[in-house]
Design a protein around this motif. Sequence first.
Motif, PDB file in Angstrom:
ATOM      1  N   PRO A 102      -2.892  -7.997 -14.155  1.00  0.00           N
ATOM      2  CA  PRO A 102      -3.128  -8.725 -15.410  1.00  0.00           C
ATOM      3  C   PRO A 102      -1.856  -9.370 -15.968  1.00  0.00           C
ATOM      4  N   GLU A 103      -0.707  -8.813 -15.637  1.00  0.00           N
ATOM      5  CA  GLU A 103       0.555  -9.404 -16.102  1.00  0.00           C
ATOM      6  C   GLU A 103       0.830 -10.762 -15.467  1.00  0.00           C
ATOM      7  N   ASP A 104       0.115 -11.100 -14.416  1.00  0.00           N
ATOM      8  CA  ASP A 104       0.256 -12.411 -13.778  1.00  0.00           C
ATOM      9  C   ASP A 104      -0.634 -13.468 -14.429  1.00  0.00           C
ATOM     10  N   THR A 105      -1.453 -13.069 -15.380  1.00  0.00           N
ATOM     11  CA  THR A 105      -2.303 -14.019 -16.085  1.00  0.00           C
ATOM     12  C   THR A 105      -1.423 -15.027 -16.828  1.00  0.00           C
ATOM     13  N   ALA A 106      -1.629 -16.298 -16.530  1.00  0.00           N
ATOM     14  CA  ALA A 106      -0.779 -17.349 -17.097  1.00  0.00           C
ATOM     15  C   ALA A 106      -1.296 -18.711 -16.651  1.00  0.00           C
ATOM     16  N   VAL A 107      -0.751 -19.741 -17.281  1.00  0.00           N
ATOM     17  CA  VAL A 107      -0.909 -21.097 -16.757  1.00  0.00           C
ATOM     18  C   VAL A 107       0.273 -21.352 -15.828  1.00  0.00           C
ATOM     19  N   TYR A 108      -0.030 -21.760 -14.607  1.00  0.00           N
ATOM     20  CA  TYR A 108       1.000 -21.976 -13.600  1.00  0.00           C
ATOM     21  C   TYR A 108       1.265 -23.473 -13.446  1.00  0.00           C
ATOM     22  N   HIS A 109       2.547 -23.817 -13.496  1.00  0.00           N
ATOM     23  CA  HIS A 109       2.968 -25.212 -13.410  1.00  0.00           C
ATOM     24  C   HIS A 109       3.904 -25.400 -12.226  1.00  0.00           C
ATOM     25  N   CYS A 110       3.822 -26.557 -11.578  1.00  0.00           N
ATOM     26  CA  CYS A 110       4.863 -26.922 -10.616  1.00  0.00           C
ATOM     27  C   CYS A 110       5.821 -27.884 -11.306  1.00  0.00           C
ATOM     28  N   ALA A 111       7.064 -27.810 -10.889  1.00  0.00           N
ATOM     29  CA  ALA A 111       8.104 -28.583 -11.550  1.00  0.00           C
ATOM     30  C   ALA A 111       9.073 -29.151 -10.530  1.00  0.00           C
ATOM     31  N   ILE A 112       9.679 -30.258 -10.888  1.00  0.00           N
ATOM     32  CA  ILE A 112      10.761 -30.816 -10.080  1.00  0.00           C
ATOM     33  C   ILE A 112      12.046 -30.101 -10.455  1.00  0.00           C
ATOM     34  N   GLY A 113      12.793 -29.687  -9.443  1.00  0.00           N
ATOM     35  CA  GLY A 113      14.055 -29.014  -9.705  1.00  0.00           C
ATOM     36  C   GLY A 113      14.058 -27.579  -9.229  1.00  0.00           C
ATOM     37  N   SER A 114      15.248 -27.020  -9.182  1.00  0.00           N
ATOM     38  CA  SER A 114      15.442 -25.634  -8.794  1.00  0.00           C
ATOM     39  C   SER A 114      15.455 -24.751 -10.032  1.00  0.00           C
ATOM     40  N   GLU A 115      15.719 -23.467  -9.834  1.00  0.00           N
ATOM     41  CA  GLU A 115      15.827 -22.529 -10.951  1.00  0.00           C
ATOM     42  C   GLU A 115      16.856 -23.023 -11.963  1.00  0.00           C
ATOM     43  N   VAL A 116      17.910 -23.666 -11.451  1.00  0.00           N
ATOM     44  CA  VAL A 116      19.006 -24.078 -12.318  1.00  0.00           C
ATOM     45  C   VAL A 116      18.721 -25.414 -13.003  1.00  0.00           C
ATOM     46  N   THR A 117      17.991 -26.295 -12.330  1.00  0.00           N
ATOM     47  CA  THR A 117      17.884 -27.677 -12.810  1.00  0.00           C
ATOM     48  C   THR A 117      16.554 -28.068 -13.439  1.00  0.00           C
ATOM     49  N   TRP A 118      15.511 -27.200 -13.335  1.00  0.00           N
ATOM     50  CA  TRP A 118      14.191 -27.678 -13.792  1.00  0.00           C
ATOM     51  C   TRP A 118      14.186 -27.977 -15.287  1.00  0.00           C
ATOM     52  N   THR A 119      14.924 -27.209 -16.068  1.00  0.00           N
ATOM     53  CA  THR A 119      14.950 -27.475 -17.507  1.00  0.00           C
ATOM     54  C   THR A 119      15.648 -28.791 -17.810  1.00  0.00           C
ATOM     55  N   LEU A 120      16.687 -29.101 -17.052  1.00  0.00           N
ATOM     56  CA  LEU A 120      17.423 -30.339 -17.277  1.00  0.00           C
ATOM     57  C   LEU A 120      16.567 -31.548 -16.914  1.00  0.00           C
ATOM     58  N   LEU A 121      15.779 -31.443 -15.839  1.00  0.00           N
ATOM     59  CA  LEU A 121      14.972 -32.562 -15.383  1.00  0.00           C
ATOM     60  C   LEU A 121      13.725 -32.732 -16.240  1.00  0.00           C
ATOM     61  N   GLY A 122      13.185 -31.658 -16.747  1.00  0.00           N
ATOM     62  CA  GLY A 122      12.087 -31.737 -17.701  1.00  0.00           C
ATOM     63  C   GLY A 122      10.825 -32.374 -17.183  1.00  0.00           C
ATOM     64  N   CYS A 123      10.461 -32.108 -15.914  1.00  0.00           N
ATOM     65  CA  CYS A 123       9.273 -32.723 -15.341  1.00  0.00           C
ATOM     66  C   CYS A 123       8.411 -31.668 -14.682  1.00  0.00           C
ATOM     67  N   TRP A 124       7.252 -31.394 -15.277  1.00  0.00           N
ATOM     68  CA  TRP A 124       6.304 -30.451 -14.676  1.00  0.00           C
ATOM     69  C   TRP A 124       4.881 -30.884 -14.981  1.00  0.00           C
TER      70      TRP A 124
END
Length: 120
Positions: A88-110
């Motif tokens: 149940p802890e895996d219950t969530a909305v799952y998104h794919c994103a451009i970028g790695s762990e380090v860069t996905w926030t900077l790129l802001g595309c999901w």
Amino acid sequence: QVQLVESGGGVVQLGGSLRLSCAASGFTFSNVALSWLRQGPGKGLEWISEILTGGGSTDYADSVKGRFTICRDDARNTMYLQMSGLTPEDTAVYHCAIGSEVTWTLLGCWGQGTQVTVSS
């Protein structure tokens, strides 16, 4: 126009499995690192996995390591997330994103995401 479209979510019982897909367009898919993110009820976006270019080096958050597997098919411009041992802890909305762990926030595309609900 960059597009990321997730699919494959649904309702699954405790211990079950699902495979998510992310279909991409509007950019050179093989040239970018990609990640899966998730957002559980009342929580922020959480990075859970990445796959790099070329040989496809992968990494996982501790919360999913050993249960989830990320892969990509550059010929189909598609990324996947095979999930097993769901709780149940895996219950969530799952998104794919451009970028790695380090860069996905900077790129802001999901993408808009796909809902995964795990029932106990």
